[in-house]
Design an enzyme around this catalytic site. Structure first.
Site, PDB file in Angstrom:
ATOM      1  N   HIS A   1      46.715  40.390  45.917  1.00 26.19           N
ATOM      2  CA  HIS A   1      47.329  40.050  47.214  1.00 26.19           C
ATOM      3  C   HIS A   1      48.443  39.030  47.074  1.00 26.19           C
ATOM      4  O   HIS A   1      48.865  38.429  48.061  1.00 26.19           O
ATOM      5  CB  HIS A   1      46.258  39.546  48.197  1.00 26.19           C
ATOM      6  CG  HIS A   1      45.276  40.609  48.560  1.00 26.19           C
ATOM      7  ND1 HIS A   1      44.063  40.337  49.137  1.00 26.19           N
ATOM      8  CD2 HIS A   1      45.334  41.952  48.427  1.00 26.19           C
ATOM      9  CE1 HIS A   1      43.416  41.482  49.339  1.00 26.19           C
ATOM     10  NE2 HIS A   1      44.159  42.470  48.910  1.00 26.19           N
TER      11      HIS A   1
ATOM     12  N   CYS B   1      67.303  32.713  51.327  1.00 28.23           N
ATOM     13  CA  CYS B   1      67.428  33.200  49.952  1.00 28.23           C
ATOM     14  C   CYS B   1      68.767  32.707  49.386  1.00 28.23           C
ATOM     15  O   CYS B   1      69.821  32.927  50.014  1.00 28.23           O
ATOM     16  CB  CYS B   1      67.406  34.737  49.955  1.00 28.23           C
ATOM     17  SG  CYS B   1      67.873  35.463  48.389  1.00 28.23           S
TER      18      CYS B   1
ATOM     19  N   GLY C   1      32.049  36.460  45.807  1.00 27.63           N
ATOM     20  CA  GLY C   1      32.729  35.738  46.882  1.00 27.63           C
ATOM     21  C   GLY C   1      33.630  36.567  47.755  1.00 27.63           C
ATOM     22  O   GLY C   1      34.637  36.059  48.266  1.00 27.63           O
TER      23      GLY C   1
HETATM   24  P1  OAD Z   1      36.126  36.748  53.509  1.00 27.94           P
HETATM   25  O1  OAD Z   1      36.313  35.484  54.276  1.00 27.94           O
HETATM   26  O2  OAD Z   1      36.202  38.078  54.216  1.00 27.94           O
HETATM   27  O3  OAD Z   1      34.704  36.732  52.762  1.00 27.94           O
HETATM   28  C1  OAD Z   1      34.327  35.617  51.980  1.00 27.94           C
HETATM   29  C2  OAD Z   1      32.951  35.978  51.397  1.00 27.94           C
HETATM   30  O4  OAD Z   1      32.589  34.942  50.501  1.00 27.94           O
HETATM   31  C3  OAD Z   1      31.856  36.074  52.453  1.00 27.94           C
HETATM   32  O5  OAD Z   1      31.122  37.274  52.237  1.00 27.94           O
HETATM   33  C4  OAD Z   1      30.980  34.832  52.183  1.00 27.94           C
HETATM   34  O6  OAD Z   1      29.599  35.128  52.412  1.00 27.94           O
HETATM   35  C5  OAD Z   1      31.228  34.615  50.715  1.00 27.94           C
HETATM   36  N1  OAD Z   1      31.094  33.229  50.269  1.00 27.94           N
HETATM   37  C6  OAD Z   1      31.375  32.102  50.949  1.00 27.94           C
HETATM   38  N2  OAD Z   1      31.175  31.021  50.155  1.00 27.94           N
HETATM   39  C7  OAD Z   1      30.777  31.498  48.943  1.00 27.94           C
HETATM   40  C8  OAD Z   1      30.422  30.907  47.693  1.00 27.94           C
HETATM   41  N3  OAD Z   1      30.441  29.568  47.528  1.00 27.94           N
HETATM   42  N4  OAD Z   1      30.061  31.710  46.661  1.00 27.94           N
HETATM   43  C9  OAD Z   1      30.017  33.055  46.818  1.00 27.94           C
HETATM   44  N5  OAD Z   1      30.347  33.693  47.976  1.00 27.94           N
HETATM   45  C10 OAD Z   1      30.718  32.913  49.012  1.00 27.94           C
HETATM   46  O7  OAD Z   1      37.202  36.708  52.319  1.00 27.94           O
HETATM   47  P2  OAD Z   1      37.591  37.875  51.329  1.00 27.94           P
HETATM   48  O8  OAD Z   1      36.474  38.824  51.100  1.00 27.94           O
HETATM   49  O9  OAD Z   1      38.203  37.228  50.153  1.00 27.94           O
HETATM   50  O10 OAD Z   1      43.608  39.757  52.413  1.00 27.94           O
HETATM   51  O11 OAD Z   1      38.746  38.631  52.158  1.00 27.94           O
HETATM   52  C11 OAD Z   1      39.421  39.668  51.486  1.00 27.94           C
HETATM   53  C12 OAD Z   1      40.805  39.739  52.037  1.00 27.94           C
HETATM   54  O12 OAD Z   1      40.763  39.764  53.470  1.00 27.94           O
HETATM   55  C13 OAD Z   1      41.668  38.534  51.720  1.00 27.94           C
HETATM   56  O13 OAD Z   1      42.217  38.603  50.431  1.00 27.94           O
HETATM   57  C14 OAD Z   1      42.753  38.673  52.778  1.00 27.94           C
HETATM   58  C15 OAD Z   1      41.910  39.076  53.971  1.00 27.94           C
HETATM   59  O14 OAD Z   1      42.581  39.982  54.779  1.00 27.94           O
HETATM   60  C16 OAD Z   1      44.955  39.606  52.713  1.00 27.94           C
HETATM   61  O15 OAD Z   1      45.384  38.576  53.193  1.00 27.94           O
HETATM   62  C17 OAD Z   1      45.768  40.799  52.408  1.00 27.94           C
END
Ligand code: OAD
Length: 265
Positions: free
Chosen positions: A130, A158, A198
């Site tokens: 991303h 730019c 995560g």
């Molecule tokens: P989310 O905020 O959707 O999910 C974060 C996950 O991490 C959740 O399932 C939590 O339960 C878990 N979590 C929180 N603390 C944790 C820890 N200490 N150890 C392990 N797990 C933990 O974030 P992402 O899944 O990263 O994309 O979201 C994916 C994408 O959605 C992002 O990259 C972004 C967003 O749209 C773009 O911006 C294109």
């Protein structure tokens, strides 16, 4: 599925899991914002704190939002950049960098995170699906470029063509870097161990990677204190914080001090 979690929040690692990691010849790790949460970087779907609690990130991380109000979007990313600059890699990042040092050809780290913390922890084979919030790019030429030192505009321009700059990240509705995405899916197809850590597993195409690995016969490990759509498909669902379990897992499989773990140096 082997669910590992002790009532007191600590985690037990089965011998089979440890030996699976030790014996794996090709490992893919997919990380999401939960891995950076222990560095103080808000997860994506966490209520925004401070000045931005009135804004839905989905209203900010889009090309339409940027066209509508480039200043607001640029300021939101500047706020996030400051958060990231103040953050430091945590034991999760350290353990994954340590794992790469032990398996220089055997590990591919794919991250959805844009904070650059894996790189700062020492990981080098990182696919930033991303993008990276610390980089800017020209909104017209779509090339990575930084603002001139004396450019006080918001957003800056730019230096080449004068168009607004934007963060070098993938916004909702935009395509991911094609070559990098193909590399990620190829790694998922070729691995014998896939660790998802995560991430809520809600955003495509990253969310399809673990299923691609499963279809190719890989063992699937999920590290997340909460359930996700992936949990029921995982061979091992570790209900734990990544910063707790990743250092333990790497140390149990490969011994020695894991930099960033409890007894890290
Ligand atoms: P989310 O905020 O959707 O999910 C974060 C996950 O991490 C959740 O399932 C939590 O339960 C878990 N979590 C929180 N603390 C944790 C820890 N200490 N150890 C392990 N797990 C933990 O974030 P992402 O899944 O990263 O994309 O979201 C994916 C994408 O959605 C992002 O990259 C972004 C967003 O749209 C773009 O911006 C294109």
């Amino acid at each position: 599925m082997i669910l590992s979690s002790l009532g007191d929040g600590s985690i037990s690692l089965s011998d089979s899991l440890v030996s699976t990691l030790r014996d794996a010849r090709s490992i893919v790790v997919l990380t999401g914002s939960g891995v950076s949460a222990e560095s103080g970087v808000p997860t994506f779907r966490e209520a925004q704190t401070g000045l931005w609690e009135l804004y839905d990130p989905h209203e900010l991380a889009t090309p339409e939002a940027y066209q509508r109000d480039p200043k607001l979007v640029w300021e939101w990313y500047s706020w996030r950049r400051e958060l990231v600059e103040k953050a430091a890699p945590n034991p999760s990042h350290e353990a994954l960098a340590d794992l790469e040092r032990r398996l220089p050809e055997g590990l591919v780290l794919i991250t959805q995170n844009v904070d650059g913390l894996h790189w700062r922890a020492g990981s080098r084979r990182v696919l930033e699906l991303h993008g990276n919030i610390m980089r800017s790019k020209c909104s017209v030429e779509d090339i990575a470029v930084e603002a001139g030192a004396d450019d006080e505009n918001v957003p800056p321009s730019c230096p080449g063509c004068g168009a607004y700059l934007r963060p070098d990240v993938v916004w909702f509705g935009e395509v991911l870097p094609v070559g990098m995405l193909e590399e990620a899916f190829e790694a998922a197809r070729g691995c014998d161990l896939f660790i998802s850590a995560g991430t809520s597993g809600l955003v495509q195409p990253a969310a399809s990677l673990p299923f691609e690995a499963l279809r190719s016969g890989a063992v699937l490990v999920e590290i997340n204190p909460n359930d996700t759509p992936l949990t029921r498909h995982a061979d091992y669902a570790l209900r734990s914080l990544a910063g707790e379990v990743l250092p333990k897992l790497v140390k149990a499989a490969f011994g020695g001090q894991v930099r960033g773990g409890r007894s890290g140096h």
